[in-house]
Enzyme design. Structure first.
Site, PDB file in Angstrom:
ATOM      1  N   CYS A  79       0.832  -1.209   0.000  1.00 47.46           N
ATOM      2  CA  CYS A  79       0.000   0.000   0.000  1.00 47.46           C
ATOM      3  C   CYS A  79       0.868   1.260   0.000  1.00 47.46           C
ATOM      4  CB  CYS A  79      -0.993  -0.044   1.161  1.00 47.46           C
ATOM      5  SG  CYS A  79      -2.363   1.132   0.999  1.00 47.46           S
ATOM      6  N   HIS A 183      -3.550  -5.249  -0.330  1.00 50.48           N
ATOM      7  CA  HIS A 183      -3.080  -5.774   0.945  1.00 50.48           C
ATOM      8  C   HIS A 183      -3.068  -7.298   0.910  1.00 50.48           C
ATOM      9  CE1 HIS A 183      -3.109  -2.072   3.454  1.00 50.48           C
ATOM     10  NE2 HIS A 183      -3.966  -1.659   2.523  1.00 50.48           N
ATOM     11  N   GLU A 185      -2.020  -9.327   3.115  1.00 54.85           N
ATOM     12  CA  GLU A 185      -2.355  -9.875   4.435  1.00 54.85           C
ATOM     13  C   GLU A 185      -3.858  -9.911   4.687  1.00 54.85           C
ATOM     14  OE1 GLU A 185      -2.294  -5.450   5.199  1.00 54.85           O
ATOM     15  OE2 GLU A 185      -1.326  -6.879   3.845  1.00 54.85           O
TER      16      GLU A 185
END
Length: 220
Positions: A79, A183, A185
């Site tokens: 990001c 993202h 994750e």
């Protein structure tokens, strides 16, 4: 060692838990010495471009991050950690980035019916082979939260693109560096596959990555 850079503006625990889910241990690093000791480095980030650069400068972390990248050691930007790699960002003014790559960070153009920030699931379109994206199909979906995107001067950096009103660069790669607007994750199977690939990447691997025997994930 995988080091996740702590400069006060990242979802550190979420990233750390993502690596734990794929069987890897990642450590939080917050000093130049700790960054220098990392074999693989993750630069996450949420918030304003100006504030993030300011914090990296205040903590004197920029030289160590640049040295890691210059040595072509595995690096993952997430990001804001992608956006800061470029020359300049235009969020609430004009601010200098890390200057790893030539280019700028621009805001989505306002248009009727377009939601800004771009938030939620969206697909990627692979633009070139990338070892860290091995086993991830070109139409896989990832999770995004952003109002700005990078505009590289060198098109050969572009790893994936995504469409939100217009086509934009959703990740860049060079050698052992990958930086994503999305993202991983927060992106379930595809994101975990990316983290697994990164955790198993080797210095000097460059563009000749292997699949590490991992199964191909299906699109979200």
């Amino acid at each position: 060692m995988i080091g996740i850079v702590d400069y006060g503006m990242g979802n550190l625990r979420s990233v750390q838990k993502g690596f734990e889910k794929v069987g890897s241990t990642a450590h939080i690093v917050s000093t130049p010495a700790e960054i220098a000791a990392a074999d693989r480095l993750v630069l996450p980030g949420v918030g304003a471009f100006r504030d993030a650069i300011s914090e990296l400068q205040r903590l004197d972390l920029i030289p160590a991050i640049k040295e890691h990248i210059a040595a072509d050691k595995p690096f993952l930007g997430i990001c804001l950690g992608l956006q800061m790699l470029f020359d300049v960002g235009y969020e609430d003014g004009e601010y200098q980035g890390l200057g790893i790559f030539r280019g700028s960070v621009q805001r989505f153009a306002s248009r009727e019916g377009l939601k800004i920030p771009h938030m939620g699931w969206n697909t990627i379109e692979l633009q070139k082979p990338v070892p860290q994206l091995t086993g991830i199909p070109s139409d896989a979906t990832f999770y995004f939260v952003h109002s700005y995107f990078v505009v590289p001067e060198d098109p050969s950096l572009i790893a994936t693109t995504t469409t939100h009103g217009e086509s934009f660069v959703s990740s860049v790669s060079r050698g052992n560096l990958l930086a994503t607007q999305f993202h991983p994750e927060k992106s379930q199977n595809a994101g975990l596959r990316l983290l697994k690939n990164f955790a198993q990447s080797m210095e000097g691997q460059g563009s000749t990555g292997t699949s590490h025997g991992l199964p191909v994930v299906s699109a979200q």
